[in-house]
Design a protein around this motif. Structure first.
Motif, short mmCIF file in Angstrom:
data_model
loop_
_atom_site.label_atom_id
_atom_site.label_comp_id
_atom_site.label_asym_id
_atom_site.label_seq_id
_atom_site.Cartn_x
_atom_site.Cartn_y
_atom_site.Cartn_z
N MET A 1 0.92 -1.15 0.17
CA MET A 1 -0.04 -0.14 -0.04
C MET A 1 0.86 1.34 -0.06
O MET A 1 1.81 1.32 0.89
CB MET A 1 -0.76 0.02 1.27
N THR A 2 0.62 2.16 -0.91
CA THR A 2 1.30 3.36 -0.89
C THR A 2 1.24 4.33 0.19
O THR A 2 0.07 4.38 0.58
CB THR A 2 1.04 4.12 -2.35
N ALA A 3 2.17 4.79 1.04
CA ALA A 3 2.11 5.77 1.90
C ALA A 3 1.76 7.07 1.50
O ALA A 3 2.16 7.54 0.36
CB ALA A 3 3.38 5.74 2.80
N PRO A 4 0.86 7.96 2.13
CA PRO A 4 0.66 9.22 1.74
C PRO A 4 2.03 10.14 1.68
O PRO A 4 2.89 9.92 2.27
CB PRO A 4 -0.08 9.83 3.08
N ALA A 5 1.98 11.00 0.64
CA ALA A 5 3.29 11.50 0.17
C ALA A 5 3.05 13.22 0.81
O ALA A 5 4.05 13.77 0.19
CB ALA A 5 3.59 11.44 -1.23
N SER A 6 1.92 13.52 1.17
CA SER A 6 1.88 15.12 1.16
C SER A 6 1.09 15.33 2.45
O SER A 6 0.33 14.34 2.97
CB SER A 6 1.01 15.61 0.22
N THR A 7 1.05 16.59 2.90
CA THR A 7 0.25 17.17 3.80
C THR A 7 -0.77 17.69 3.02
O THR A 7 -0.79 18.33 1.88
CB THR A 7 0.95 18.01 4.94
N VAL A 8 -2.17 17.86 3.81
CA VAL A 8 -3.18 18.71 3.06
C VAL A 8 -2.81 20.20 2.71
O VAL A 8 -3.12 20.46 1.64
CB VAL A 8 -4.25 18.86 4.01
N ARG A 9 -1.73 20.80 3.43
CA ARG A 9 -1.64 22.13 2.95
C ARG A 9 -0.45 22.30 1.76
O ARG A 9 -0.43 23.15 0.98
CB ARG A 9 -0.91 22.88 4.07
N ASP A 10 -0.07 20.89 1.08
CA ASP A 10 0.75 20.82 0.16
C ASP A 10 0.08 20.63 -1.14
O ASP A 10 0.58 20.61 -2.16
CB ASP A 10 2.06 19.92 0.35
N LEU A 11 -1.34 20.45 -1.03
CA LEU A 11 -1.85 19.74 -2.23
C LEU A 11 -2.23 20.85 -3.17
O LEU A 11 -2.60 21.94 -2.77
CB LEU A 11 -2.88 19.09 -1.79
N PRO A 12 -2.41 20.85 -4.31
CA PRO A 12 -2.70 21.68 -5.41
C PRO A 12 -4.30 21.79 -5.13
O PRO A 12 -5.02 20.80 -4.68
CB PRO A 12 -2.65 20.87 -6.62
N HIS A 13 -4.91 22.99 -5.58
CA HIS A 13 -6.49 23.09 -5.34
C HIS A 13 -7.27 22.63 -6.54
O HIS A 13 -6.91 22.89 -7.65
CB HIS A 13 -6.63 24.49 -5.14
N ALA A 14 -8.23 21.89 -6.55
CA ALA A 14 -9.00 21.22 -7.47
C ALA A 14 -9.59 22.36 -8.48
O ALA A 14 -9.88 21.93 -9.54
CB ALA A 14 -9.90 20.36 -6.97
N LEU A 15 -9.89 23.51 -7.84
CA LEU A 15 -10.49 24.48 -8.82
C LEU A 15 -9.63 25.66 -9.37
O LEU A 15 -9.63 26.10 -10.30
CB LEU A 15 -11.76 25.05 -7.87
N ARG A 16 -8.64 25.74 -8.52
CA ARG A 16 -7.83 27.01 -8.27
C ARG A 16 -6.48 27.02 -9.35
O ARG A 16 -5.99 27.72 -10.21
CB ARG A 16 -7.58 27.79 -7.38
N ASP A 17 -5.97 25.63 -9.39
CA ASP A 17 -4.48 25.48 -9.82
C ASP A 17 -4.44 25.12 -11.23
O ASP A 17 -4.29 24.00 -11.60
CB ASP A 17 -3.83 24.46 -8.93
N ALA A 18 -4.61 26.20 -12.00
CA ALA A 18 -4.20 26.17 -13.46
C ALA A 18 -4.71 24.79 -14.32
O ALA A 18 -3.75 24.26 -15.00
CB ALA A 18 -2.57 26.22 -13.58
N GLY A 19 -6.00 24.47 -13.90
CA GLY A 19 -6.63 23.35 -14.74
C GLY A 19 -6.02 22.05 -14.36
O GLY A 19 -6.02 20.99 -15.26
N LEU A 20 -5.02 21.71 -13.25
CA LEU A 20 -4.60 20.59 -12.82
C LEU A 20 -5.30 19.37 -13.02
O LEU A 20 -5.41 18.20 -13.49
CB LEU A 20 -3.66 20.68 -11.86
N PHE A 21 -6.70 19.68 -12.39
CA PHE A 21 -7.80 18.81 -12.18
C PHE A 21 -8.30 18.33 -13.67
O PHE A 21 -8.58 17.15 -13.92
CB PHE A 21 -8.87 19.30 -11.19
N THR A 22 -8.69 19.21 -14.39
CA THR A 22 -9.11 18.83 -15.41
C THR A 22 -8.30 18.08 -16.37
O THR A 22 -8.60 17.31 -17.29
CB THR A 22 -9.53 20.15 -16.38
#
Length: 273
Positions: A1-22
């Motif tokens: 099982m892959t261990a978590p690699a980030s904290t919440v504050r390190d994550l990109p934002h699903a709406l604001r961060d330059a279309g990464l989610f799309t």
């Protein structure tokens, strides 16, 4: 099982961060899995007060008309359906132990029964030993029992934890605890969780194919099982504000963050169009 690699504050934002989610969706058809508390409705002091807003209800209905939508909650399935006021969605209640679909009714699976007596005994013990503590809310469910202590005097928190620890010792090998946001969830100690439930639903509903991308939105520690289960095959979004001390520094397997249920509604509306 892959261990978590980030904290919440390190994550990109699903709406604001330059279309990464799309770009992660990449033309595939999303299959959307939604936790209830903290995602479709804000966290509240009393579980019975977590009623979905009319706007969120309309958004979920609109989304379900064009994409597969499943609700995956720690609450009992009939309770979630009543709070939502929506009766035509697939709902996995009690952390996926109780799965229901509008086409098939109750969906049976290997983890769905055999622990009723255990949960009844644990619930009785909790009521006897912690039920009189002011502010405690004991929430019995089909496949677990939750002890909410958000309204409890902090000086009594250790007493509640001691009661939980005593139950774990008494039912060693039979019982496990999942801590959440000011709640302890006592469950049968079997290999079943929200992640297993999501993978089961993908297969059962015919959504386990390359042209479908599972998108899971959750806010609590129990949702990390689903985040991990979808690593490399789906998109996971944790809902919570990085400035919240309960959230910001938490290690997570999620891919993106949304900061509020208002932002969840915006994303779901975008997916519906």
């Amino acid at each position: 099982m892959t261990a978590p690699a980030s904290t919440v504050r390190d994550l990109p934002h699903a709406l604001r961060d330059a279309g990464l989610f799309t770009r992660r969706v990449a033309g595939r058809r999303p299959a959307v899995f939604l936790d209830y508390d903290g995602v479709l409705t804000p966290i509240v002091d009393r579980p019975e007060d977590a009623v979905i807003s009319a706007g969120m209800r309309d958004t979920v209905r609109a989304l379900a008309r064009c994409l597969p939508v499943c609700v995956v909650s720690g609450r009992d399935r009939p309770v979630v359906q009543q709070l939502m006021g929506i009766d035509d969605l697939v709902v996995a209640g009690s952390h996926g132990f109780d799965i229901w679909s509008p086409k098939e009714g109750t969906i049976q699976h290997d983890a769905a029964s055999g622990f009723e007596d255990l949960i009844e005994k644990v619930t009785d013990r909790l009521r006897a030993e912690a039920g009189s503590i002011p502010g405690v809310v004991i929430e019995p469910k089909r496949a677990s029992v939750a002890v909410h202590y958000r309204l409890v005097d902090p000086q009594e928190h250790d007493r509640i934890r001691a009661t939980v620890d005593a139950l774990l010792a008494q039912y060693r090998g039979q019982l496990k605890v999942t801590p959440g946001k000011m709640v302890y969830e006592l469950q049968p100690k079997i290999d079943w969780n929200k992640g297993r439930a999501v993978l089961y639903l993908l297969s059962r509903l015919g959504l386990d194919s390359p042209d479908v991308v599972p998108v899971y939105l959750g806010d609590d520690i129990t949702d990390e099982d689903a985040f991990r289960a979808l690593r490399g095959r789906g998109i996971s979004i944790i809902v919570g504000h990085a400035d919240d001390p309960e959230v910001g520094d938490r290690a997570t397997a999620a891919d993106f963050v949304l900061e509020s249920t208002t932002e969840v509604e915006r994303l779901l509306s975008t997916l519906a169009h």
